[in-house]
Enzyme design. Sequence first.
Site, short mmCIF file in Angstrom:
data_model
loop_
_atom_site.label_atom_id
_atom_site.label_comp_id
_atom_site.label_asym_id
_atom_site.label_seq_id
_atom_site.Cartn_x
_atom_site.Cartn_y
_atom_site.Cartn_z
N LYS A 65 0.81 -1.22 0.00
CA LYS A 65 0.00 0.00 0.00
C LYS A 65 0.85 1.28 0.00
CE LYS A 65 -4.01 -2.13 2.15
NZ LYS A 65 -5.16 -1.97 3.04
N ASP A 100 -10.09 2.24 1.75
CA ASP A 100 -10.20 1.73 3.12
C ASP A 100 -10.79 2.86 3.97
OD1 ASP A 100 -8.99 -0.74 2.62
OD2 ASP A 100 -6.98 0.05 2.96
#
Length: 266
Positions: A65, A100
């Site tokens: 990420k 997210d």
Amino acid sequence: MDVYGIIGNPVEHSLSPPLHQAAFDERGIDAKFVTFEADEDRIEEAFRGAEALGIDGLTVTLPFKHDAYDFVDPEESVERVGAVNTIDFTDDGPVGYNTDMTGTLRAFEHHDVGLDGADAVVVGAGGAARALAFGFEEAGADVSIVNRTESKAHDLAAEVPGASGHGLDALTDLMAGADVVANATSVGLESDESVAPADAWHDDCVAFDAVYKPLETRFLSDAAAAGAQTIDGAWMLLFQGVDAFEIWTGVDAPVDVMNEALRSHL
Ligand code: ATR
């Protein structure tokens, strides 16, 4: 046919393929969602290869990420979080998003939980906690970050506007005045433990757990026993996918179908 995928290591047990394939199929979009287990030492090549191959979009998971952040043009909120979980390959190049964060906010909306002005406690200071803390702050909550290693709570709090950092010993007192308490630690993952003391829960708050294995964690069952509203970790997983699907396709996601597909694989 369009090709989308999840890139991570490992990705073998990822729930993203059934989640997204159900959405593509439901909307009649001719697309395939696949898994890419990238070599950790060659992640930059992997991203460039995906672009060169004309892959349409990627979900990025651990441990990539942060690597993804350097490869994309970050969408505004991503710039602050510093982590990317969704890449949209556009004509102008790869654009990075953090669904997210935005997806968690949608999960709260879906449950009619307002965050504006709420006192929100985030337990943890890793990647999941970052997404939650920045998300809650953006939604107008007052954020307290609590972590076993207190210095990490202070470090994260220093980045999130208005947030405060604390050690675990402050959790009981913070919970007493909290509207939302979120577990972003790994405590409870495949175990029957909670990071929060059972007697600290009250009925005037919402418990959210980023852990989704099991779905009903000890953290959530203690909260429910005290009369608190609960939101399980599958909602975060669902809505990060819902947001990604809508970014990629510009089409409203079939939320109920995706939810069913996800929960039937959990
Ligand atoms: P992720 O990126 O998924 O959030 P992580 O970066 O490994 O995962 O973070 C795990 C979090 O769980 C950390 O906040 C960690 O606390 P420390 O920073 O003190 O390590 C927290 N955590 C893990 N095990 C814990 C435990 N037994 N009690 C309390 N917190 C714990």
